[in-house]
Scaffold this active site. Structure first.
Site, PDB file in Angstrom:
ATOM      1  N   HIS A  26     -13.530  18.693 -22.543  1.00 61.34           N
ATOM      2  CA  HIS A  26     -13.520  19.501 -21.320  1.00 61.34           C
ATOM      3  C   HIS A  26     -13.008  20.917 -21.591  1.00 61.34           C
ATOM      4  O   HIS A  26     -12.533  21.586 -20.677  1.00 61.34           O
ATOM      5  CB  HIS A  26     -12.675  18.811 -20.240  1.00 61.34           C
ATOM      6  CG  HIS A  26     -13.243  17.485 -19.848  1.00 61.34           C
ATOM      7  ND1 HIS A  26     -14.381  17.360 -19.081  1.00 61.34           N
ATOM      8  CD2 HIS A  26     -12.877  16.227 -20.174  1.00 61.34           C
ATOM      9  CE1 HIS A  26     -14.671  16.076 -18.929  1.00 61.34           C
ATOM     10  NE2 HIS A  26     -13.771  15.364 -19.599  1.00 61.34           N
ATOM     11  N   TRP A  42      33.746   2.318 -29.882  1.00 65.00           N
ATOM     12  CA  TRP A  42      32.793   2.764 -28.890  1.00 65.00           C
ATOM     13  C   TRP A  42      32.532   1.530 -28.041  1.00 65.00           C
ATOM     14  O   TRP A  42      31.863   0.599 -28.477  1.00 65.00           O
ATOM     15  CB  TRP A  42      31.529   3.246 -29.602  1.00 65.00           C
ATOM     16  CG  TRP A  42      30.542   3.869 -28.712  1.00 65.00           C
ATOM     17  CD1 TRP A  42      30.597   5.124 -28.176  1.00 65.00           C
ATOM     18  CD2 TRP A  42      29.332   3.278 -28.245  1.00 65.00           C
ATOM     19  NE1 TRP A  42      29.487   5.337 -27.401  1.00 65.00           N
ATOM     20  CE2 TRP A  42      28.707   4.228 -27.433  1.00 65.00           C
ATOM     21  CE3 TRP A  42      28.729   2.042 -28.444  1.00 65.00           C
ATOM     22  CZ2 TRP A  42      27.500   3.973 -26.812  1.00 65.00           C
ATOM     23  CZ3 TRP A  42      27.526   1.790 -27.824  1.00 65.00           C
ATOM     24  CH2 TRP A  42      26.925   2.753 -27.017  1.00 65.00           C
ATOM     25  N   ASN A  52      32.745  -4.177 -36.207  1.00 64.63           N
ATOM     26  CA  ASN A  52      31.717  -3.275 -35.677  1.00 64.63           C
ATOM     27  C   ASN A  52      30.493  -4.134 -35.395  1.00 64.63           C
ATOM     28  O   ASN A  52      30.003  -4.814 -36.288  1.00 64.63           O
ATOM     29  CB  ASN A  52      31.394  -2.201 -36.732  1.00 64.63           C
ATOM     30  CG  ASN A  52      30.176  -1.382 -36.368  1.00 64.63           C
ATOM     31  OD1 ASN A  52      29.862  -1.207 -35.194  1.00 64.63           O
ATOM     32  ND2 ASN A  52      29.501  -0.873 -37.385  1.00 64.63           N
ATOM     33  N   GLY A  53      30.017  -4.111 -34.135  1.00 63.90           N
ATOM     34  CA  GLY A  53      28.843  -4.916 -33.787  1.00 63.90           C
ATOM     35  C   GLY A  53      29.118  -5.691 -32.516  1.00 63.90           C
ATOM     36  O   GLY A  53      30.016  -5.344 -31.751  1.00 63.90           O
ATOM     37  N   GLU A 113       8.270  23.210 -33.382  1.00 61.36           N
ATOM     38  CA  GLU A 113       9.645  23.704 -33.298  1.00 61.36           C
ATOM     39  C   GLU A 113      10.289  23.935 -34.655  1.00 61.36           C
ATOM     40  O   GLU A 113      11.177  24.770 -34.775  1.00 61.36           O
ATOM     41  CB  GLU A 113      10.528  22.839 -32.392  1.00 61.36           C
ATOM     42  CG  GLU A 113      10.876  21.475 -32.889  1.00 61.36           C
ATOM     43  CD  GLU A 113      11.724  20.689 -31.878  1.00 61.36           C
ATOM     44  OE1 GLU A 113      12.579  21.261 -31.195  1.00 61.36           O
ATOM     45  OE2 GLU A 113      11.517  19.462 -31.800  1.00 61.36           O
ATOM     46  N   ARG A 116      31.051   7.924 -34.609  1.00 61.98           N
ATOM     47  CA  ARG A 116      30.515   6.604 -34.253  1.00 61.98           C
ATOM     48  C   ARG A 116      31.138   6.057 -32.970  1.00 61.98           C
ATOM     49  O   ARG A 116      30.726   4.999 -32.477  1.00 61.98           O
ATOM     50  CB  ARG A 116      30.771   5.604 -35.405  1.00 61.98           C
ATOM     51  CG  ARG A 116      30.101   6.004 -36.703  1.00 61.98           C
ATOM     52  CD  ARG A 116      30.400   4.997 -37.795  1.00 61.98           C
ATOM     53  NE  ARG A 116      29.822   3.701 -37.497  1.00 61.98           N
ATOM     54  CZ  ARG A 116      28.594   3.324 -37.791  1.00 61.98           C
ATOM     55  NH1 ARG A 116      27.790   4.156 -38.417  1.00 61.98           N
ATOM     56  NH2 ARG A 116      28.159   2.124 -37.471  1.00 61.98           N
ATOM     57  N   CYS A 158      30.656   1.850 -33.717  1.00 57.11           N
ATOM     58  CA  CYS A 158      32.086   1.750 -33.917  1.00 57.11           C
ATOM     59  C   CYS A 158      32.227   2.063 -35.400  1.00 57.11           C
ATOM     60  O   CYS A 158      31.250   1.939 -36.141  1.00 57.11           O
ATOM     61  CB  CYS A 158      32.653   0.333 -33.723  1.00 57.11           C
ATOM     62  SG  CYS A 158      32.847  -0.151 -32.005  1.00 57.11           S
ATOM     63  N   LYS A 176      20.652  22.977 -29.716  1.00 52.57           N
ATOM     64  CA  LYS A 176      20.588  21.518 -29.553  1.00 52.57           C
ATOM     65  C   LYS A 176      20.670  21.131 -28.084  1.00 52.57           C
ATOM     66  O   LYS A 176      20.014  20.200 -27.643  1.00 52.57           O
ATOM     67  CB  LYS A 176      21.735  20.879 -30.353  1.00 52.57           C
ATOM     68  CG  LYS A 176      21.729  19.363 -30.343  1.00 52.57           C
ATOM     69  CD  LYS A 176      20.543  18.811 -31.117  1.00 52.57           C
ATOM     70  CE  LYS A 176      20.353  17.323 -30.930  1.00 52.57           C
ATOM     71  NZ  LYS A 176      18.963  16.902 -31.205  1.00 52.57           N
ATOM     72  N   GLU A 198       4.608  14.718 -28.560  1.00 52.52           N
ATOM     73  CA  GLU A 198       5.853  14.720 -29.330  1.00 52.52           C
ATOM     74  C   GLU A 198       5.583  15.176 -30.778  1.00 52.52           C
ATOM     75  O   GLU A 198       6.355  15.941 -31.346  1.00 52.52           O
ATOM     76  CB  GLU A 198       6.496  13.323 -29.293  1.00 52.52           C
ATOM     77  CG  GLU A 198       7.749  13.130 -30.113  1.00 52.52           C
ATOM     78  CD  GLU A 198       8.898  14.090 -29.755  1.00 52.52           C
ATOM     79  OE1 GLU A 198       8.812  14.806 -28.746  1.00 52.52           O
ATOM     80  OE2 GLU A 198       9.859  14.131 -30.538  1.00 52.52           O
ATOM     81  N   LYS A 235       7.300  18.459 -32.404  1.00 53.43           N
ATOM     82  CA  LYS A 235       8.088  18.401 -33.640  1.00 53.43           C
ATOM     83  C   LYS A 235       7.588  19.460 -34.605  1.00 53.43           C
ATOM     84  O   LYS A 235       8.358  20.200 -35.191  1.00 53.43           O
ATOM     85  CB  LYS A 235       7.958  17.038 -34.336  1.00 53.43           C
ATOM     86  CG  LYS A 235       8.787  15.890 -33.887  1.00 53.43           C
ATOM     87  CD  LYS A 235      10.267  16.024 -33.891  1.00 53.43           C
ATOM     88  CE  LYS A 235      10.780  16.793 -32.745  1.00 53.43           C
ATOM     89  NZ  LYS A 235      11.172  16.242 -31.520  1.00 53.43           N
TER      90      LYS A 235
HETATM   91  O1  M6R Z   1      19.403  16.760 -24.396  1.00 52.10           O
HETATM   92  P1  M6R Z   1      18.057  16.605 -23.757  1.00 52.10           P
HETATM   93  O2  M6R Z   1      17.350  15.381 -24.154  1.00 52.10           O
HETATM   94  O3  M6R Z   1      18.124  16.757 -22.271  1.00 52.10           O
HETATM   95  O4  M6R Z   1      17.230  17.852 -24.316  1.00 52.10           O
HETATM   96  C1  M6R Z   1      15.935  18.111 -23.883  1.00 52.10           C
HETATM   97  C2  M6R Z   1      15.244  19.070 -24.808  1.00 52.10           C
HETATM   98  O5  M6R Z   1      15.921  20.289 -24.860  1.00 52.10           O
HETATM   99  C3  M6R Z   1      15.097  18.524 -26.219  1.00 52.10           C
HETATM  100  O6  M6R Z   1      14.444  17.295 -26.228  1.00 52.10           O
HETATM  101  C4  M6R Z   1      14.297  19.513 -27.096  1.00 52.10           C
HETATM  102  O7  M6R Z   1      12.985  19.576 -26.656  1.00 52.10           O
HETATM  103  C5  M6R Z   1      14.359  19.095 -28.568  1.00 52.10           C
HETATM  104  N1  M6R Z   1      14.630  20.227 -29.387  1.00 52.10           N
HETATM  105  C6  M6R Z   1      13.095  18.513 -29.065  1.00 52.10           C
HETATM  106  O8  M6R Z   1      13.133  18.190 -30.416  1.00 52.10           O
END
Ligand code: M6R
Length: 603
Positions: A502, A79, A103-104, A486, A27, A2, A598, A479, A483
């Site tokens: 293996h 929110w 807020n909270g 990408e 927010r 919020c 995104k 992960e 990171k």
């Molecule tokens: O919005 P989503 O969590 O469904 O998106 C999934 C992936 O496209 C997203 O996690 C993507 O791999 C990111 N760029 C990773 O950092």
């Protein structure tokens, strides 16, 4: 989440408040409202939805602030957590002669409400916030002392909150308190002006010096005085809006990494007591008759799901499997009605995950989405939505979405285990205690950031990276590798440590970088042997562990913790910062890496 704003001064209070709320709209934007006190009159405006609706309402009204005259005002963008988004539930909340924005979450609001109702106070909303203003008036009616009444009020509140309160009984004052939720207070560029806001974005351009309140600090402001309950430190506000949006960080990704500690608190808020985990959103019988849990997601969300698959099976004693959504859709999966289907998505719009969700729904499975964006497509399809409350994530490389998803899923696993009666109360309590420590594990230590920055120099070349881990540290390794690749465009793979021998170990040489996740509390000896095997074959090893490890070429020491999931979050921070610092050195765009979007709304 919020956002709250406040203002004391002789400018256009309504405009300042509404503009401030626009800066905080990310927010939450279920509803918004402002209250302005000038002379003896309080004007209140509330509107559902976005701030522009509130702005239109204010513009269309006959209300005119006399700009040359002094006024005070508070505002809020909501929110919803307690009570649906309606005008009645929108802030500011009114007692008889006072208004509050908050807020909270006030965790003990039910007890307080009952007590106040018994004392004759009438409530009009379903929110937790309304108790604050009634409590204040309850005390004021007895002692006629606003400062004392505010002090008595905040003493009674449990939970996390930042509050601004105004009252007709003291027409020149704003009372404030910060505990758990953010609040900044700034002095205007001209004398006789004070600004309040949940972040510094609304203050830029208006104010010169700012205090970011610490937890537990309360006080009172007038146009000519500002009193705090403890010493505070002032800093100069930057002038640029761009800086404000990033809160002074270089990139959104960096800001979002640093924010994780706070947003995890938001994710857990109202869903956790010392004894139990409560998801109001989830039917208390949801797990009855369920023989399998299937999780489906893409990218980083898939990694959160893979982590959760270990936790679900371990804690709920229900078989749990995980699928990549784009694979699942076309494999002609056999779907049984005794399967609980969980999709995970930051955006709620990822095409493959959405389609997988629809398939499960059409097949008659119970469906849940763990999602960060309310009203997104997935939240409209799934039977149940659990919001992660990470706030807007702008960096394309997902960071805080992952940590909040992982925490929510772990909490769900515990809630289901409790429903199924397969976890002892003692174990549940101890897991809850651990959950409460996560914000601390996610705090970025300066020394860790600096270490990653220095090490990034060495890890720019070579023929690739292997991130390795076991158990939940395998999805964390995936992960970490995602990171890095990408945003740095370097080749990286995540691998289960025990699987290296293996095949992939054939790649080992000094130009192969191994990033080894070595938690103390989960299979330490096993992962140690795997790393020794790689070291014997001359791979360059960077070990991340709370325990010293001699064979590593480089070593990042994380804080010791007493649960492997706390070690998980400590290491997550390292991996995120490490990728970001390598990327900075390479000169790539951290927030908008090439070829990515995104939200992936195409299959
Ligand atoms: O919005 P989503 O969590 O469904 O998106 C999934 C992936 O496209 C997203 O996690 C993507 O791999 C990111 N760029 C990773 O950092």
């Amino acid at each position: 989440m919020c956002g709250i704003v406040g203002y004391i001064g002789n400018k256009n209070t309504s405009e300042i408040l509404v503009d401030g709320l626009k800066e905080l709209e990310y927010r939450g934007y279920d509803s918004a409202g402002i209250a302005i006190l000038q002379d003896d009159k309080i004007e209140v405006f509330k509107a559902l939805g976005k701030i522009k609706n509130l702005a239109t309402k204010v513009d269309d009204s006959k209300f005119k602030i006399q700009n040359s005259k002094f006024s005070i005002g508070i505002g809020h963008t909501r929110w919803a957590t307690h009570g649906k988004p309606t005008e009645l539930n929108a802030h500011p909340h009114l007692g008889e002669y006072s208004y509050v924005v908050h807020n909270g979450i006030i965790e003990n609001y039910k007890e307080l409400k009952e007590e106040l109702q018994n004392a004759g106070h009438k409530f009009v909303s379903q929110t937790d916030t309304e108790v604050i203003v009634h409590l204040f008036e309850f005390y004021f009616n007895q002692n006629n002392d606003a400062d004392l009444s505010f002090a008595q009020t905040i003493k009674r509140l449990e939970g996390a909150y930042s509050i601004l309160l105004i009252t007709k009984s003291q027409k020149d004052k704003i009372f404030f308190m910060k505990h758990g939720s953010p609040m900044a207070i700034a002095k205007g560029k001209n004398d006789d002006e004070i600004f309040f806001a949940s972040s510094d974005a609304p203050l830029i351009g208006y104010a010169s010096d700012v205090v970011y309140l610490e937890d537990g600090v309360s006080g009172v402001a007038t146009s000519s005085s500002l009193t705090f309950s403890t010493d505070v430190s002032w800093t100069t506000l930057p002038d640029s809006k761009q800086f404000a949006q990033k809160d002074g960080y270089r990139f959104f990704m960096e800001k979002e990494i640093y924010e994780q500690s706070d947003v995890i608190t938001d994710s857990m808020m109202g869903r956790i007591t010392d004894e139990e985990i409560i998801f109001d959103e989830i039917d208390s019988n949801i797990i009855n008759g369920i023989n399998e849990i299937k999780i489906c997601a893409c990218g980083t969300s898939y990694h959160a799901g893979l982590t959760a698959s270990y936790l679900f099976e371990r804690l709920t004693k229900v078989r749990c499997s995980i699928e990549i959504a784009s694979e699942f859709r076309y494999k002609e999966p056999l779907l049984n009605k005794d399967t609980l289907f969980i999709v995970i998505s930051q955006s709620g719009e990822t095409a493959d995950t959405l389609e997988a969700l629809k398939m499960a729904k059409d097949a008659g499975l119970k469906t849940i989405v763990v999602c960060n964006v309310d009203n997104s497509s997935m939240t409209r399809v799934a039977d149940t939505t659990i919001l992660t409350r990470a706030g807007i994530e702008k960096g394309v490389a997902s960071t805080k979405a992952f940590s909040t998803q992982t925490v929510i899923l772990w909490m769900m696993a515990l809630a289901f285990a409790k429903q199924k009666n397969v976890i002892s109360q003692e174990k549940l309590k101890s897991e809850i205690k651990t959950l409460r420590e996560i914000p601390n594990s996610l705090k970025v230590e300066d020394s860790i950031h600096e270490k990653c920055r220095r090490l990034s120099k060495r890890y720019l070349h070579g023929h690739g990276f292997f991130f390795i881990g076991r158990d939940v540290f395998f999805p964390l390794a995936l992960e970490g590798a995602l990171k890095l690749k990408e945003i740095s465009y370097l080749h990286a793979e995540g691998y289960p440590a025990g699987e290296m021998k293996h095949g992939p170990i054939a790649l080992a040489d000094p130009e192969l970088f191994t990033i080894a996740l070595m938690p103390q509390h989960l299979h330490y000896d096993k992962i140690k042997s795997n790393v020794e095997e790689l070291s014997a074959r001359d791979s360059t090893i960077c070990a991340i562990s709370p325990l010293d490890f001699d064979l590593a070429d480089d070593f990042i020491k994380t804080k010791p913790a007493n649960h492997y999931m706390l070690e998980f979050f400590e290491m997550l921070i390292v991996l995120q910062i490490f990728s970001m610092e390598i990327t900075v050195r390479l000169g790539n765009d951290v927030d908008m890496p090439r070829n990515l979007a995104k939200s992936v709304t195409v299959e």
